[in-house]
Design an enzyme around this catalytic site. Sequence first.
Site, PDB file in Angstrom:
ATOM      1  N   ASN A 267       0.826  -1.210   0.000  1.00  0.00           N
ATOM      2  CA  ASN A 267       0.000   0.000   0.000  1.00  0.00           C
ATOM      3  C   ASN A 267       0.859   1.258   0.000  1.00  0.00           C
ATOM      4  O   ASN A 267       2.051   1.217   0.315  1.00  0.00           O
ATOM      5  CB  ASN A 267      -0.931   0.010   1.207  1.00  0.00           C
ATOM      6  CG  ASN A 267      -0.195   0.320   2.490  1.00  0.00           C
ATOM      7  OD1 ASN A 267       0.871  -0.234   2.746  1.00  0.00           O
ATOM      8  ND2 ASN A 267      -0.739   1.215   3.276  1.00  0.00           N
ATOM      9  N   ILE A 268       0.240   2.352  -0.349  1.00  0.00           N
ATOM     10  CA  ILE A 268       0.852   3.679  -0.225  1.00  0.00           C
ATOM     11  C   ILE A 268      -0.124   4.523   0.590  1.00  0.00           C
ATOM     12  O   ILE A 268      -1.288   4.667   0.200  1.00  0.00           O
ATOM     13  CB  ILE A 268       1.084   4.354  -1.590  1.00  0.00           C
ATOM     14  CG1 ILE A 268       1.995   3.495  -2.469  1.00  0.00           C
ATOM     15  CG2 ILE A 268       1.697   5.741  -1.394  1.00  0.00           C
ATOM     16  CD1 ILE A 268       2.190   4.057  -3.864  1.00  0.00           C
TER      17      ILE A 268
ATOM     18  N   CYS B 170      -4.468   0.916  -1.741  1.00  0.00           N
ATOM     19  CA  CYS B 170      -4.324  -0.300  -0.938  1.00  0.00           C
ATOM     20  C   CYS B 170      -3.303  -1.270  -1.550  1.00  0.00           C
ATOM     21  O   CYS B 170      -3.018  -1.233  -2.748  1.00  0.00           O
ATOM     22  CB  CYS B 170      -5.657  -1.014  -0.845  1.00  0.00           C
ATOM     23  SG  CYS B 170      -6.923  -0.088   0.028  1.00  0.00           S
TER      24      CYS B 170
ATOM     25  N   GLU C 222      -3.823  -4.424  -2.058  1.00  0.00           N
ATOM     26  CA  GLU C 222      -4.520  -5.258  -3.050  1.00  0.00           C
ATOM     27  C   GLU C 222      -4.541  -4.540  -4.401  1.00  0.00           C
ATOM     28  O   GLU C 222      -4.329  -5.138  -5.449  1.00  0.00           O
ATOM     29  CB  GLU C 222      -5.968  -5.545  -2.628  1.00  0.00           C
ATOM     30  CG  GLU C 222      -6.088  -6.355  -1.364  1.00  0.00           C
ATOM     31  CD  GLU C 222      -6.299  -5.476  -0.149  1.00  0.00           C
ATOM     32  OE1 GLU C 222      -5.635  -4.425  -0.024  1.00  0.00           O
ATOM     33  OE2 GLU C 222      -7.116  -5.854   0.701  1.00  0.00           O
TER      34      GLU C 222
ATOM     35  N   CYS D 203     -10.979  -3.832   1.566  1.00  0.00           N
ATOM     36  CA  CYS D 203     -11.923  -2.734   1.787  1.00  0.00           C
ATOM     37  C   CYS D 203     -12.967  -2.735   0.666  1.00  0.00           C
ATOM     38  O   CYS D 203     -12.832  -3.464  -0.323  1.00  0.00           O
ATOM     39  CB  CYS D 203     -11.174  -1.398   1.832  1.00  0.00           C
ATOM     40  SG  CYS D 203     -10.622  -0.810   0.218  1.00  0.00           S
TER      41      CYS D 203
ATOM     42  N   CYS E 122     -11.572  -2.038  -2.919  1.00  0.00           N
ATOM     43  CA  CYS E 122     -10.859  -3.171  -3.514  1.00  0.00           C
ATOM     44  C   CYS E 122     -11.825  -4.279  -3.907  1.00  0.00           C
ATOM     45  O   CYS E 122     -11.623  -4.949  -4.924  1.00  0.00           O
ATOM     46  CB  CYS E 122      -9.790  -3.685  -2.554  1.00  0.00           C
ATOM     47  SG  CYS E 122      -8.370  -2.570  -2.426  1.00  0.00           S
TER      48      CYS E 122
HETATM   49 ZN   LIG Z   1      -8.615  -1.611  -0.404  1.00  0.00          ZN
END
Ligand SMILES: [Zn+2]
Length: 129
Positions: A44-45, A54, A56, A87, A90
């Site tokens: 993630n960033i 994210c 993913e 989330c 995603c």
């Molecule tokens: Zn996500």
Amino acid sequence: MENNELIKLAKSVSSDRELTPAATIGGVGSALIAGNGRAYKGKNIDCSCGIGFCAEHSAIAAMITEDETRIEKIVAINADGEIMPPCGRCRELMGQINFDNQKTKIILNNNEEVELKELLPHYWLEKYL
Ligand SMILES: [Zn+2]
């Protein structure tokens, strides 16, 4: 690839690192197995102003770079070693890039595994499935 190997791969990219006072990376790592049988990973960033993404999302971007859209299995894990469900954004991303991804297996804690469609009840694109 077994779940524990995929979890280990996600863990290998989940180590928090500050890039600037406004941005960190790697608080969450993700790994997936794509329809082509290959594994992709991402981290993630976290940026100020909500412009990060994210782990993913990052793994999916690596997969998309090779023109693959089908995700067989995916997992995300934070820097404390905890598995995290995807989330809402995603979940939508996975669902919209390939409708067969409704069958994507999401690895959860306690060796639990669910299909994406179980995390997206009453899916708004259901008429296309
Ligand atoms: Zn996500």
